[in-house]
Design a protein around this motif. Structure first.
Motif, PDB file in Angstrom:
ATOM      1  N   ALA A   1       0.739  -1.335  -0.015  1.00  0.00           N
ATOM      2  CA  ALA A   1       0.064  -0.234  -0.090  1.00  0.00           C
ATOM      3  C   ALA A   1       0.848   1.375  -0.276  1.00  0.00           C
ATOM      4  O   ALA A   1       0.654   2.176  -0.712  1.00  0.00           O
ATOM      5  N   ALA A   2       1.945   1.242   0.627  1.00  0.00           N
ATOM      6  CA  ALA A   2       2.645   2.238   0.911  1.00  0.00           C
ATOM      7  C   ALA A   2       3.643   2.710  -0.484  1.00  0.00           C
ATOM      8  O   ALA A   2       3.574   3.923  -0.876  1.00  0.00           O
ATOM      9  N   VAL A   3       3.785   1.551  -1.325  1.00  0.00           N
ATOM     10  CA  VAL A   3       4.446   1.597  -2.556  1.00  0.00           C
ATOM     11  C   VAL A   3       3.492   2.096  -3.471  1.00  0.00           C
ATOM     12  O   VAL A   3       4.016   3.399  -4.386  1.00  0.00           O
ATOM     13  N   SER A   4       2.305   1.791  -3.596  1.00  0.00           N
ATOM     14  CA  SER A   4       1.188   2.134  -4.390  1.00  0.00           C
ATOM     15  C   SER A   4       1.227   3.831  -4.199  1.00  0.00           C
ATOM     16  O   SER A   4       0.910   4.742  -5.082  1.00  0.00           O
ATOM     17  N   GLN A   5       0.859   4.352  -2.862  1.00  0.00           N
ATOM     18  CA  GLN A   5       0.881   5.668  -2.696  1.00  0.00           C
ATOM     19  C   GLN A   5       2.129   6.482  -2.976  1.00  0.00           C
ATOM     20  O   GLN A   5       1.965   7.469  -3.798  1.00  0.00           O
ATOM     21  N   ALA A   6       3.244   5.924  -2.859  1.00  0.00           N
ATOM     22  CA  ALA A   6       4.467   6.667  -3.049  1.00  0.00           C
ATOM     23  C   ALA A   6       4.780   6.719  -4.555  1.00  0.00           C
ATOM     24  O   ALA A   6       5.244   8.063  -5.056  1.00  0.00           O
ATOM     25  N   VAL A   7       4.405   5.859  -5.362  1.00  0.00           N
ATOM     26  CA  VAL A   7       4.563   6.018  -6.855  1.00  0.00           C
ATOM     27  C   VAL A   7       3.803   7.120  -7.286  1.00  0.00           C
ATOM     28  O   VAL A   7       4.325   7.939  -8.373  1.00  0.00           O
TER      29      VAL A   7
ATOM     30  N   ALA B   1      10.675  -6.665  -0.012  1.00  0.00           N
ATOM     31  CA  ALA B   1      10.599  -5.475  -0.634  1.00  0.00           C
ATOM     32  C   ALA B   1      10.570  -5.687  -1.978  1.00  0.00           C
ATOM     33  O   ALA B   1       9.899  -5.222  -3.029  1.00  0.00           O
ATOM     34  N   GLN B   2      11.688  -6.372  -2.659  1.00  0.00           N
ATOM     35  CA  GLN B   2      11.922  -6.720  -3.962  1.00  0.00           C
ATOM     36  C   GLN B   2      10.865  -7.374  -4.620  1.00  0.00           C
ATOM     37  O   GLN B   2      10.304  -7.270  -5.746  1.00  0.00           O
ATOM     38  N   GLU B   3      10.313  -8.672  -3.729  1.00  0.00           N
ATOM     39  CA  GLU B   3       8.927  -9.322  -4.480  1.00  0.00           C
ATOM     40  C   GLU B   3       7.880  -8.416  -4.477  1.00  0.00           C
ATOM     41  O   GLU B   3       7.200  -8.730  -5.273  1.00  0.00           O
ATOM     42  N   VAL B   4       7.472  -7.338  -3.665  1.00  0.00           N
ATOM     43  CA  VAL B   4       6.709  -6.715  -3.741  1.00  0.00           C
ATOM     44  C   VAL B   4       6.687  -5.656  -4.875  1.00  0.00           C
ATOM     45  O   VAL B   4       5.812  -5.541  -5.778  1.00  0.00           O
ATOM     46  N   HIS B   5       8.077  -4.967  -5.237  1.00  0.00           N
ATOM     47  CA  HIS B   5       8.310  -4.240  -6.337  1.00  0.00           C
ATOM     48  C   HIS B   5       8.018  -4.910  -7.563  1.00  0.00           C
ATOM     49  O   HIS B   5       7.169  -4.600  -8.380  1.00  0.00           O
TER      50      HIS B   5
END
Length: 150
Positions: free
Chosen positions: A33-39, A65-69
């Motif tokens: 969720a944080a990655v989606s918002q940050a992007v 983290a890399q798996e999420v990315h």
């Protein structure tokens, strides 16, 4: 912090590896969720630093983290190039978007992932074009070459 993680592992009776796995499983949805918002919120140069801060706060292992990315990058590829589409094409705008995402998420295997997504689509197009080549009313050879040049 690492000391807090070790203390928590002792309290829960887990080995360090088990604790890292547990932290990864619990933190992954929050990090996603944080990655989606940050992007969407930060630019290409700011986002990696923001995500690093989030990873530290969540005690998230780099591999998780890399798996999420990678999963988010693959999801974007799926949206841009649906496997069930007969006319899926990567436009210059799409390539720019993927390049930005690759940089933001620090995807190390972007070319391999892109090829894995595009090769089946290309094969499907080739098979379709070749099957039409022998049919009555098939497109002229120049049109057929254009189809295969995607």
């Amino acid at each position: 912090s690492k000391a807090g993680t070790e203390e928590m592992a002792k309290v829960l009776g887990l080995q360090p590896e088990g604790m890292q796995q547990l932290l990864g499983e619990l933190s992954m949805p929050l990090y996603k969720a944080a990655v989606s918002q940050a992007v969407g919120k930060y630019n290409r140069t700011e986002t990696p630093g923001v995500l690093q801060t989030v990873r530290r706060s969540l005690c998230l292992p780099d591999a998780v983290a890399q798996e999420v990315h990678n999963s988010l990058y693959d999801a974007q590829l799926s949206l841009l190039l649906p496997s069930d589409s007969d006319d899926a094409r990567l436009t210059e705008e799409m390539m720019t978007l993927l390049g930005e995402l690759e940089g933001i998420l620090q995807i190390r295997s972007a070319n391999r992932r892109l090829q894995a997504r595009t090769l089946p689509i290309y094969r499907q197009t080739v098979v379709k074009a070749l099957s039409q080549a022998g049919e009555e009313g098939a497109p002229p050879s120049t049109q057929m070459t254009g189809l295969l040049a995607i």
